[in-house]
Design an enzyme around this catalytic site. Structure first.
Site, PDB file in Angstrom:
ATOM      1  CG  ASP A   1      -0.672   4.814   8.645  1.00  0.00           C
ATOM      2  OD1 ASP A   1       0.481   4.810   8.168  1.00  0.00           O
ATOM      3  OD2 ASP A   1      -1.682   5.086   7.959  1.00  0.00           O
TER       4      ASP A   1
ATOM      5  CE1 TYR B   1      -3.891   2.305   0.849  1.00  0.00           C
ATOM      6  CE2 TYR B   1      -2.272   3.372   2.249  1.00  0.00           C
ATOM      7  CZ  TYR B   1      -3.495   3.380   1.617  1.00  0.00           C
ATOM      8  OH  TYR B   1      -4.318   4.469   1.733  1.00  0.00           O
TER       9      TYR B   1
ATOM     10  CG  ASP C   1      -1.751   8.604   4.087  1.00  0.00           C
ATOM     11  OD1 ASP C   1      -2.719   7.909   3.738  1.00  0.00           O
ATOM     12  OD2 ASP C   1      -0.806   8.160   4.777  1.00  0.00           O
TER      13      ASP C   1
ATOM     14  CD  GLU D   1      -3.281  12.050  11.687  1.00  0.00           C
ATOM     15  OE1 GLU D   1      -3.105  11.700  10.508  1.00  0.00           O
ATOM     16  OE2 GLU D   1      -4.406  12.057  12.243  1.00  0.00           O
TER      17      GLU D   1
ATOM     18  CB  CYS E   1      -3.173  18.938   7.194  1.00  0.00           C
ATOM     19  SG  CYS E   1      -4.645  18.753   6.167  1.00  0.00           S
TER      20      CYS E   1
END
Lengths: 373, 373
Positions: free
Chosen positions: B205, B181, B280, B224, B260
């Site tokens: 993550d 991924y 993301d 994040e 962000c």
């Protein structure tokens, strides 16, 4: 036509379901929500049961809703109705998600679970299972071939993700997305097949033969019993088997359509030995002990195979899902009993059409001396 | 505790269900079979419904069996009962398979389908869905972390096949088996990050940051918003994020914990431009039109991102499942509206934890002239 089954369940404080009044209140709130989504909903019957109660409602077009209230703080709701193929569902995806949030809000639950609508009795079955019997919904959108052979039910279905897929007796076998399966089985890049003599036991989808021939072997005998499998794969899985099931015979290969044990026994009688044997028959059975017809068959195959294997030869086979370690261990126990003794290595690969990791075995004589005994 | 729901259905010649006598006969045969598997089974009630009938039976320990006979030749059987965690199931896997074959033989059906038993209200939920809302049962055997953050429900679950897996609001996000991924998102081997300045929007993550740092970038800003995600991943997904969520700052990277858009807007105000931006954040929404809060958010992100991208820079992002082409097309339509104009390429990869193919977009200015405008 199909029957649509919507499953929804939620958890609430058990105190709220502790007595009849509590259950009535919770049910009343739920009924109010359900009536917004299912026309003409009426209570048909109610039952007191051990550990809770059940209310059965009926609605438009023979739809039924069963609501089970468990004293322990769980409520299950099963909605079921009949749908003609071109008919709109009574509760579509969007509505079902709205229903889920209505339940969450109106009943103030800690947990709500809505399952994607289950389709039953449709012209094709989209539900297959993993080796450890998990439920997997595939994006199957067509059945291309469906025939009962003398040995098994042979289907080619189409999946949007996987392309065409061979399904034997409701088990996913190989798809157009599974080159990794064949490459792990044959250990491409690690084993050298050039100039080698090879026997494939089974292998009816033709993928292994097709890939092996690219490695310039001396000769490959493919021993497959089921003509129907080969006919189907030749027609609908060309991208994985090329023309080998069409030609059936070439300068360095042949497909023999019969019980593989006939040729194996002939090789034994003739003292003929080969470099590689592929066990591309059934998977290791999932069972509690190594008993029964399938295990006996597998053990017979193993014993006979080693009789036609050269001292440095290898027996290559697929095992089973990595989530079924018990069955893999039973298999390994059987390998330990073989005489002459054998040793083995294992490889693992995620097989797209299986949606899980699969184990493959590469077995050889423990010592080359014994091997030729 | 959990509720076990066994779904079984079968097709028979509609003529056999054509009238009341026929339905009685079929039901009688079925009842005889069911009684062998469920103790104390008695008929509690029956209803005539549009297109068929329904019989409700009750058995041992408050178990219920609802049998729906559809005139059109379909019968559905739903068995439901309550099970304590350490209690044996009323009908185990072996029994359910025997039940299936008993039904097949006794009722002489053309088609029988037994679903793996559905577990409801258990301490962890093993059912997730694909992007096109297919039902997938995972081999989840533990919930390791479960917390509601101000933004989402954050769970780390353990799967036998995938290892630890991050699940956000019931959507599988990334697992220990998903290097593919991150590598497809960043186009490892095709893009060069050495000496480059990079912004990651989201990426909680830590896997993307961890992999990018291996490529010796000049500097990476990871933006994040959700501290809870990072705490969970730092603790339970170390194999994919290393120590980047522990350190939070190094000579060539920093993790900024806030919306962000604050940093992006600051970069815009400062005239700061970077080489790569990774989107993301959330996936492309699955919807019928590019409307609603999520789409607006995504379009805002895109517009702002291109304002801080160098003329030769790239915006890299994950799209959605290959089985949801409609949503991918909506996204592409939005890309076509961007000013200055952009061009894009797509990559596809099968992501183990999603159990499906996923599309990734690599977007750049259509012309470098426009890009710097």
């Amino acid at each position: 036509m199909s029957v649509q089954t919507l499953l929804l369940d939620f958890s609430i404080d058990p105190a709220r379901l502790g007595d009849e009044i509590g259950q009535k209140t919770v049910f009343g709130q739920l009924e109010t929500v359900l009536k917004e989504y299912i026309p003409n909903l009426i209570l048909a019957t109610e039952l007191k049961l051990e550990g809770g109660s059940l209310k059965l409602l009926t609605g438009k077009k023979g739809s039924t809703v069963s609501v089970r209230l468990f004293d322990r703080g769980l409520v299950t709701v099963n909605i079921e109705y009949y749908k003609e193929e071109n008919e709109e569902p009574l509760i579509n995806l969007k509505c079902s998600k709205l229903l889920e949030s209505s339940v969450r809000m109106s009943l103030d639950c800690e947990r709500v679970k809505l399952f994607p609508t289950i389709k039953r009795g449709y012209k094709y079955d989209v539900y297959l299972t993993s080796s450890d019997d998990r439920l997997l919904e595939y994006d199957i959108d067509a059945v291309i071939f469906d025939e009962q052979s003398p040995f098994q039910r042979v289907q080619i279905v189409h999946s949007k993700t996987l392309g065409n897929m061979l399904v034997l007796d409701e088990l996913q076998n190989i798809s157009e997305a599974d080159l990794i399966y064949t490459e792990t089985l044959m250990q491409r890049g690690k084993e050298s097949y050039e100039g080698k003599e090879i026997v494939i036991l089974g292998g009816g989808d033709g993928a292994l033969l097709y890939e092996l021939l690219k490695e310039k072997p001396k000769y490959v005998w493919m021993l497959e019993i089921d003509e129907v499998v080969m006919t189907a794969c030749n027609k609908y899985l060309r991208s994985i088997c090329g023309d080998v099931l069409e030609t059936r015979k070439g300068p360095n290969y042949e497909v023999i359509v019969e019980d593989c044990m006939l040729t194996v026994n002939k090789f034994i009688a003739d003292g003929k030995k080969v470099d590689y044997i592929f066990g591309d028959l059934t998977d290791i059975p999932i069972s509690e002990s190594a008993c029964g017809e399938l295990w006996e068959f597998m053990i017979t195959i193993l014993n006979s195979s080693f009789k036609i294997l050269k001292p440095n030869g290898k027996f290559m086979t697929h095992g089973n899902g990595a989530t079924s370690p018990e069955s893999l261990e039973l298999y390994e126990q059987e390998l330990a009993k073989l005489k002459p003794p054998v040793k083995y290595t294992k490889s693992k690969a995620f097989v797209p059409s299986f949606l899980e990791d699969w184990y493959f075995y590469h077995i050889s004589f423990a010592t080359t001396d014994n091997g030729d005994a």
